[in-house]
Design a protein around this motif. Structure first.
Motif, PDB file in Angstrom:
ATOM      1  N   ALA A 237       0.802  -1.272   0.015  1.00  0.00           N
ATOM      2  CA  ALA A 237      -0.007  -0.179  -0.075  1.00  0.00           C
ATOM      3  C   ALA A 237       0.782   1.133  -0.075  1.00  0.00           C
ATOM      4  O   ALA A 237       0.406   2.336  -0.853  1.00  0.00           O
ATOM      5  CB  ALA A 237      -1.004  -0.099   1.150  1.00  0.00           C
ATOM      6  N   ALA A 238       2.073   1.365   0.791  1.00  0.00           N
ATOM      7  CA  ALA A 238       2.863   2.500   1.035  1.00  0.00           C
ATOM      8  C   ALA A 238       3.720   2.595  -0.325  1.00  0.00           C
ATOM      9  O   ALA A 238       4.828   2.636   0.213  1.00  0.00           O
ATOM     10  CB  ALA A 238       3.361   2.411   2.280  1.00  0.00           C
ATOM     11  N   MET A 239       3.224   2.628  -1.281  1.00  0.00           N
ATOM     12  CA  MET A 239       4.064   2.884  -2.510  1.00  0.00           C
ATOM     13  C   MET A 239       4.752   4.146  -2.707  1.00  0.00           C
ATOM     14  O   MET A 239       5.996   3.956  -3.143  1.00  0.00           O
ATOM     15  CB  MET A 239       3.264   2.478  -3.778  1.00  0.00           C
ATOM     16  CG  MET A 239       2.708   1.120  -3.769  1.00  0.00           C
ATOM     17  SD  MET A 239       4.042  -0.154  -4.046  1.00  0.00           S
ATOM     18  CE  MET A 239       4.325  -0.068  -5.778  1.00  0.00           C
TER      19      MET A 239
ATOM     20  N   LEU B  71       5.912   5.802  -0.482  1.00  0.00           N
ATOM     21  CA  LEU B  71       6.765   6.069   0.925  1.00  0.00           C
ATOM     22  C   LEU B  71       8.151   5.346   0.087  1.00  0.00           C
ATOM     23  O   LEU B  71       9.289   5.441   0.400  1.00  0.00           O
ATOM     24  CB  LEU B  71       6.476   5.669   2.182  1.00  0.00           C
ATOM     25  CG  LEU B  71       5.362   6.082   2.918  1.00  0.00           C
ATOM     26  CD1 LEU B  71       5.177   5.359   3.980  1.00  0.00           C
ATOM     27  CD2 LEU B  71       6.155   7.657   3.150  1.00  0.00           C
TER      28      LEU B  71
ATOM     29  N   SER C  15      -5.883   0.621  -0.833  1.00  0.00           N
ATOM     30  CA  SER C  15      -4.594   0.494  -0.231  1.00  0.00           C
ATOM     31  C   SER C  15      -4.832  -0.152   0.949  1.00  0.00           C
ATOM     32  O   SER C  15      -4.092  -0.564   2.049  1.00  0.00           O
ATOM     33  CB  SER C  15      -4.071   1.889   0.014  1.00  0.00           C
ATOM     34  OG  SER C  15      -4.797   2.635   0.627  1.00  0.00           O
TER      35      SER C  15
ATOM     36  N   PHE D  68      -4.445  -3.662   2.265  1.00  0.00           N
ATOM     37  CA  PHE D  68      -3.408  -4.454   2.756  1.00  0.00           C
ATOM     38  C   PHE D  68      -3.269  -4.898   4.235  1.00  0.00           C
ATOM     39  O   PHE D  68      -3.887  -4.029   5.122  1.00  0.00           O
ATOM     40  CB  PHE D  68      -2.197  -3.480   2.748  1.00  0.00           C
ATOM     41  CG  PHE D  68      -0.675  -3.966   3.283  1.00  0.00           C
ATOM     42  CD1 PHE D  68      -0.110  -5.000   2.332  1.00  0.00           C
ATOM     43  CD2 PHE D  68      -0.279  -3.607   4.193  1.00  0.00           C
ATOM     44  CE1 PHE D  68       1.180  -5.616   2.600  1.00  0.00           C
ATOM     45  CE2 PHE D  68       1.160  -4.294   4.620  1.00  0.00           C
ATOM     46  CZ  PHE D  68       1.597  -5.113   3.647  1.00  0.00           C
TER      47      PHE D  68
ATOM     48  N   PHE E 191      -2.870   7.342   2.696  1.00  0.00           N
ATOM     49  CA  PHE E 191      -1.950   7.578   1.619  1.00  0.00           C
ATOM     50  C   PHE E 191      -2.455   8.475   0.521  1.00  0.00           C
ATOM     51  O   PHE E 191      -2.867   7.958  -0.425  1.00  0.00           O
ATOM     52  CB  PHE E 191      -1.875   6.237   1.196  1.00  0.00           C
ATOM     53  CG  PHE E 191      -1.008   5.288   2.078  1.00  0.00           C
ATOM     54  CD1 PHE E 191       0.178   5.913   2.828  1.00  0.00           C
ATOM     55  CD2 PHE E 191      -1.036   3.971   2.352  1.00  0.00           C
ATOM     56  CE1 PHE E 191       0.989   5.006   3.790  1.00  0.00           C
ATOM     57  CE2 PHE E 191      -0.210   3.311   3.244  1.00  0.00           C
ATOM     58  CZ  PHE E 191       0.582   3.827   4.044  1.00  0.00           C
TER      59      PHE E 191
ATOM     60  N   GLU F  82       4.083  -1.942   7.453  1.00  0.00           N
ATOM     61  CA  GLU F  82       4.303  -0.512   6.878  1.00  0.00           C
ATOM     62  C   GLU F  82       4.927   0.342   7.883  1.00  0.00           C
ATOM     63  O   GLU F  82       5.865   1.411   7.661  1.00  0.00           O
ATOM     64  CB  GLU F  82       2.917   0.043   6.633  1.00  0.00           C
ATOM     65  CG  GLU F  82       2.354  -0.519   5.475  1.00  0.00           C
ATOM     66  CD  GLU F  82       0.633  -0.073   5.292  1.00  0.00           C
ATOM     67  OE1 GLU F  82       0.138  -0.001   4.110  1.00  0.00           O
ATOM     68  OE2 GLU F  82       0.273   0.389   6.187  1.00  0.00           O
TER      69      GLU F  82
ATOM     70  N   LEU G   8      -1.374  -1.405  -4.640  1.00  0.00           N
ATOM     71  CA  LEU G   8      -2.607  -1.787  -4.619  1.00  0.00           C
ATOM     72  C   LEU G   8      -3.322  -0.814  -5.093  1.00  0.00           C
ATOM     73  O   LEU G   8      -4.790  -1.031  -5.402  1.00  0.00           O
ATOM     74  CB  LEU G   8      -3.076  -1.872  -3.043  1.00  0.00           C
ATOM     75  CG  LEU G   8      -2.263  -3.128  -2.595  1.00  0.00           C
ATOM     76  CD1 LEU G   8      -2.502  -3.142  -0.801  1.00  0.00           C
ATOM     77  CD2 LEU G   8      -3.099  -4.693  -2.967  1.00  0.00           C
TER      78      LEU G   8
ATOM     79  N   TYR H 202      13.228   4.071   3.960  1.00  0.00           N
ATOM     80  CA  TYR H 202      11.921   3.898   4.044  1.00  0.00           C
ATOM     81  C   TYR H 202      11.279   4.441   5.535  1.00  0.00           C
ATOM     82  O   TYR H 202      10.434   5.119   5.384  1.00  0.00           O
ATOM     83  CB  TYR H 202      11.409   2.567   3.872  1.00  0.00           C
ATOM     84  CG  TYR H 202      10.043   2.273   4.152  1.00  0.00           C
ATOM     85  CD1 TYR H 202       9.008   2.433   3.057  1.00  0.00           C
ATOM     86  CD2 TYR H 202       9.493   1.611   5.437  1.00  0.00           C
ATOM     87  CE1 TYR H 202       7.713   2.224   3.410  1.00  0.00           C
ATOM     88  CE2 TYR H 202       8.247   1.810   5.642  1.00  0.00           C
ATOM     89  CZ  TYR H 202       7.275   1.869   4.628  1.00  0.00           C
ATOM     90  OH  TYR H 202       5.861   1.686   4.677  1.00  0.00           O
TER      91      TYR H 202
ATOM     92  N   GLU I  89      11.460   8.040   5.632  1.00  0.00           N
ATOM     93  CA  GLU I  89      10.315   8.529   4.911  1.00  0.00           C
ATOM     94  C   GLU I  89       9.040   8.563   5.752  1.00  0.00           C
ATOM     95  O   GLU I  89       8.334   9.361   5.540  1.00  0.00           O
ATOM     96  CB  GLU I  89       9.963   7.976   3.579  1.00  0.00           C
ATOM     97  CG  GLU I  89      11.178   8.190   2.364  1.00  0.00           C
ATOM     98  CD  GLU I  89      11.212   9.747   2.205  1.00  0.00           C
ATOM     99  OE1 GLU I  89      10.151  10.384   2.272  1.00  0.00           O
ATOM    100  OE2 GLU I  89      12.434  10.336   2.172  1.00  0.00           O
TER     101      GLU I  89
END
Lengths: 733, 308
Positions: A35-37, A39, B98, B101, B194, B224, B239, B256, B259
């Protein structure tokens, strides 16, 4: 650039392995919905380029390590020229070892072996470049270093070679190789070579000792060894292998007998070998050996009349052949006017041959020559008169079956022996070991070779006793009896004897067969010697006094006791040790060599004796030592007869002798030896450097991988809020 | 006392409700309601709890004149009382793709549904009204607030019917929603957020401008939040039809997380600035724990506000 294992270059294909692993890792993916594409994308924008660079660095290092290992295993070499092309000054360090033993003086034709060896060394010059560190060694009994790691200079080498001559020494390969090793090690050059130019004498090279082999292996670790044997030649040589006096005590007016051993080392029969004897400069005898078989030896008797007392210099020679060095031998005969012997009887008797010393006196005084003076002056006295006698007025004192002795006499006898006198002690039933042992001492020093123990019957059941046996077959006294017929010697029996426990300086000479303790023992004190006979001088305990061997033994004992140690023959290279009177106060003595050169030598204290040791017996011939208050002591120095066998190893036999050793043989069939060496010279082997580089690259790869991972971990350690933390913070607020 | 009967619904977990039983969802600020409730109203009414006096103006009912004050001052003052009212809670559920997930057994969407249902129950149970809006890129379903218990089954059904759809436009939806709600109420958003953060913040500000209490439940999966991938290469497929990314997650984990930290901090700061409750929800944690922690913090805040 060349490769010693070029087929292992196939290992370079191994570079594909890390690449394949890298690609496999890339293609072997796991999939996940995410989902956190956004980031992820942002993280990748930051990191991906760096990751790619890190991956490429690590991959390149791994590939490089594989390449280096593959290259190292293929053992690449860089020629000298190649090294220079790369800017490196690739020098060759050379150690030239030239066989200088006297077999190299063998001259079968126009030139000697040594001349040919010099030519071979000159051939090698083409293998060297100016400035190459070069050593030149002449090998004999010990190595002589003519040049030591000096920059190669043609004229200097020529000059050094010109000054070289074969030495009258055998080749002591062990010692020479042992000392070549540090010479090779100190040669500072990336390529080191050791050239051994030799006649490959079979006696030396045919049966290399383990020590010599180890030395060759050690040198092989440091340098490449080339053995350059000379071309084979006839190897025909006849030598005078020995010259020894055979007579007993040498006295003025008698005829001395010498035994000269002539040996044929060649493959051909030698006819009419003429052996001449010179007393000083004067020819005194000549014999002809009519026929000498190949490998055979013949002992020739030579006679000389001893007209004057003093040191007589005797030289035996044979005719010229291809090797003259071993055609001459020297001996020194010390001629006395008369030998004075004092015999002390511990059990005197008026009846003939009942006294203790009757047999001794008979054995020492054979029938004198008609009208001549007896060679010995024997004076027999009962033991009670011993205190009235001054031992210093005699050459030899014999004590037989002495019941007792005063300390004053022991001290006198001690001094007498130290100054060069000879003492022989016979035992018997009057001797009480409990009394004798403490008496025969001067302070801590014992006069006798050992402690006298209890009397014992001879081993075995035979009533007549046990025969004699040699305890030290090399001893001159044992050798004197050995020449007698064995059957005759077997009749000499000992029934009873004292057990003697040898002291530290005692040396057994004879023993009773089957017994552990000596029958005749010897000890050196100062310049003289003491002999102890553990049985009787009459027939009480042994039949020896009536045996034909007894006069022989007695004469030899007197000769032995009156002979100075330096009067024995010496070998070239062996230090000449001369004992000085202890009463002498000189601190140095002068030696004069065969060439007349004089050298002052310091007097040393060694084993309780004052000795002068002259180390430079480099030439055969007569050496003199100026004695204080007396005529000069003379010594004869001869070449080592072992070197006379000049037969050499050639081809296969030399290769077999050197098999398993890190040497390359450049035989006489190789005409361009320098070219051959240059061809085989692979220059600098690079495998060590490459292997080290591979290890360094792997270490760097490991370090970088660790560092990249550490950076990653350090970055990861920055806190990321979790739901709990957020709530906890809120609650706290 | 026997426990209250609870409706059997898919997204209501009795254990969760039991753990939350003693807690109430209180409005942090005053809300407008139509009935008497437990929340303060911005309207000064004539109820039981005295607030303060104000001078009489023509038109005021004489019933509320304070005669005692008149007796002392000879001036007309009207007594004003603090009104208590109920609120309208609007549960906004992000049903974009999303939210599908989930690294464990439960997806973020399912987790959010459970949270929404639990909150809905609590709100109705304390006699407040609750409504539901399910959205992705557009509003898919809207249930206006109601206080009857029956609304729970309708919400439960709506939640069950909510299926993930690609693309989220939370900001647009918040703007739309701000205009749609007539009265000041309580807006509770469940989303992974998101989206464009700036737009989303503008949407929040719009809601706040309209006087709504706003709470954001930022629903995140532990993967995540912690990105605990091992070595090797992974292909991440978006997704929301963002395409795919192939990378070695272990190697980029630090970047990551950095971020993520920035992303969360930006949202948090925006929420604090707009006085919006922000709750980062880790779906690996039990729902009742998350909710009770939030409710307790609300109670503390409400108490603080009253004391002031």
């Amino acid at each position: 650039m060349g490769f010693l294992n070029p087929w292992l270059l196939a290992g370079l294909a191994g570079v594909a392995v890390p690449i394949l692993i890298h690609l496999l890792n890339r293609f072997r993916q796991r999939r996940i919905d995410w989902a956190a594409m956004e980031l992820l994308r942002r993280a990748i924008v930051i990191r991906q380029r760096r990751i790619r660079i890190e991956d490429l660095i690590l991959l390149a290092l791994r590939c490089l390590a594989v390449v280096l290992v593959a290259l190292a295993m293929s053992r690449p070499t860089l020629s000298t020229a190649g090294a220079k092309w790369f800017g490196a000054q690739e020098q060759v360090g050379a150690v030239i070892a030239l066989d200088g033993s006297f077999s190299m003086a063998f001259r079968p034709g126009v030139g000697s072996r040594f001349d040919r060896a010099i030519e071979t060394v000159k051939d090698l010059k083409a293998a060297l470049d100016p400035g190459d560190p070069t050593s030149l060694v002449l090998m004999g009994n010990r190595p002589r270093i003519a040049l030591r790691a000096t920059g190669y200079d043609d004229r200097r080498l020529e000059k050094a070679l010109k000054e070289m001559q074969p030495l009258p020494e055998p080749l002591n390969l062990e010692q020479c190789l042992d000392q070549l090793l540090p010479l090779v090690r100190e040669t500072r050059a990336p390529v080191r070579e050791c050239y051994i130019v030799t006649d490959a004498q079979a006696a030396t090279w045919g049966n290399l000792s383990e020590k010599a082999r180890r030395a060759l292996r050690d040198i092989g670790q440091e340098a490449r060894i080339f053995v350059l044997p000379l071309a084979p030649d006839s190897g025909e040589n006849t030598a005078l292998a020995g010259l020894a006096l055979q007579s007993g005590s040498l006295r003025r007016g008698t005829l001395a007998r010498l035994a000269a051993e002539v040996r044929n080392f060649g493959r051909l029969t030698q006819d009419r070998v003429v052996v001449s004897l010179l007393a000083g400069e004067k020819p005194v005898d000549q014999r002809v050996v009519e026929r000498l078989a190949p490998g055979g030896a013949q002992t020739v008797p030579l006679f000389v009349r001893l007209d004057e007392p003093g040191s007589l210099r005797l030289t035996a020679t044979i005719g010229h052949d291809a090797l003259d060095t071993d055609n001459v031998r020297h001996a020194v005969a010390r001629v006395r006017d008369q030998v004075r012997v004092l015999v002390v009887d511990g059990d005197p008797s008026d009846r003939p041959y009942r006294g203790e010393t009757d047999y001794l006196a008979t054995a020492l005084l054979p029938k004198p020559p008609p009208g001549g003076k007896p060679s010995m002056a024997v004076e027999a006295v009962p033991w009670v008169e011993l205190p009235s006698k001054n031992p210093d007025t005699y050459d030899v004192v014999i004590l037989a079956n002495l019941p007792d002795i005063r300390q004053a006499q022991v001290d006198e006898l001690f001094g007498f022996v130290q100054e060069g006198g000879g003492l022989a002690v016979f035992l018997g039933d009057k001797v009480n070991p409990v009394l004798l042992n403490p008496r025969m001492r001067q302070g801590d020093a014992a006069l006798l070779p050992g402690e006298v123990g209890e009397a014992a019957a001879a081993p075995g059941d035979a009533p007549e006793g046990a025969p004699l046996a040699a305890a030290d077959a090399q001893h001159p006294l044992a050798r004197a009896l050995e020449v007698l017929p064995p059957a005759l010697m077997a009749e000499a029996r000992v029934q009873r004897y004292f057990k003697v426990a040898l002291g530290t300086q005692g040396r057994a000479v004879l023993k009773v067969a089957g017994a552990d303790t000596p029958l005749l023992a010897e000890k050196s004190i100062g310049r003289g010697k003491v002999l102890l006979f553990a049985s009787t001088a009459d027939r009480a305990w042994t039949n020896l006094p009536t045996h034909p061997a007894f006069p022989v033994l007695l004469q030899e004992i007197v000769t032995y006791l009156t002979t100075r140690s330096h009067e024995r023959p010496w070998v070239v290279g062996e230090p000449l040790v001369v004992a000085l009177p202890t009463r002498s106060t000189v601190t140095s003595v002068v030696f004069r060599g065969p060439g007349g050169a004089e050298t002052a030598v310091q007097v040393l204290q060694r084993d309780g004796r004052r000795v002068a040791a002259y180390e430079h017996t480099d030439q055969p011939g007569f050496y003199e030592m100026a004695q204080p208050g007396g005529p000069p002591a003379a010594a004869a120095v001869n070449v080592d007869a072992r070197e006379s066998d000049v037969r050499t190893l050639v081809g296969e036999s030399l290769a077999a002798a050197l098999s398993g050793l890190p040497v390359q043989i450049l035989g006489p069939d190789v005409l361009n030896k320098a070219g051959a060496i240059r061809e085989t010279r692979v220059g600098r082997e690079l495998w060590r450097i490459l292997m080290l580089a591979a290890i360094a690259v792997l270490a760097l790869e490991g370090f970088l991988a660790w560092r990249f991972a550490r950076q990653m971990q350090a970055a990861e350690s920055s806190p990321t809020p979790t739901g709990r933390q957020v709530l906890d913070e809120r609650s706290a607020a | 006392m026997a426990p209250k009967p609870r409706p059997k619904l898919k997204y209501l977990d009795s254990q969760v409700l039991q753990n939350l039983d003693s807690l109430d969802l209180v409005a942090r600020e005053v809300v407008e309601g139509v009935r008497v409730g437990m929340h303060r109203s911005p309207l000064r009414g004539f109820s039981t709890e005295f607030a303060h006096h104000r001078p009489y103006v023509p038109g005021d009912s004489v019933r509320h004149l304070d005669w005692r004050v008149y007796g002392r001052t000879e001036r007309y003052y009207v007594k004003l009382y603090e009104a208590e009212t109920n609120f309208d809670a609007h549960l906004l559920l992000d049903a974009s793709a999303s939210m599908r997930f989930g690294s464990g057994g439960l997806s973020k969407l399912e987790y959010a549904k459970f949270m929404a249902a639990s909150l809905a129950y609590m709100i109705v149970d304390q006699r407040d009204s609750v409504g539901l809006a399910v959205f992705d890129s557009q509003l898919r379903r809207y249930l206006p607030p109601r206080s009857a218990m029956g609304v729970l089954s309708i919400i439960d059904e709506a939640l069950a019917q909510a299926v993930p759809e690609p693309r989220t436009d939370i900001a647009g939806l918040l703007h739309e929603f701000a205009g749609r709600i007539p009265r000041r109420g309580f807006v509770i958003l469940f989303s992974d957020l998101f989206d464009h953060v700036d737009e989303f913040i503008k949407g929040l500000d719009h809601l706040r401008f309209r006087g709504h209490n706003v709470a954001v439940f930022h629903v995140m999966d532990p993967y995540e939040l912690r990105f605990p991938f091992g070595g090797g290469t992974w292909r991440f497929e978006g997704l929301e039809l963002e395409g795919e990314i192939t990378t070695q997650p272990k190697r980029i984990r630090a970047a990551y997380l950095e971020e993520l930290r920035k992303f969360l901090q930006q949202i948090r700061k925006a929420c604090e600035r707009s006085h919006v409750d922000y709750v980062l929800v880790d779906t690996s944690r039990p729902i009742d724990v998350v909710l009770s922690a939030y409710l307790i913090s609300r109670i503390h805040q409400a108490a603080g506000t009253r004391n002031r």
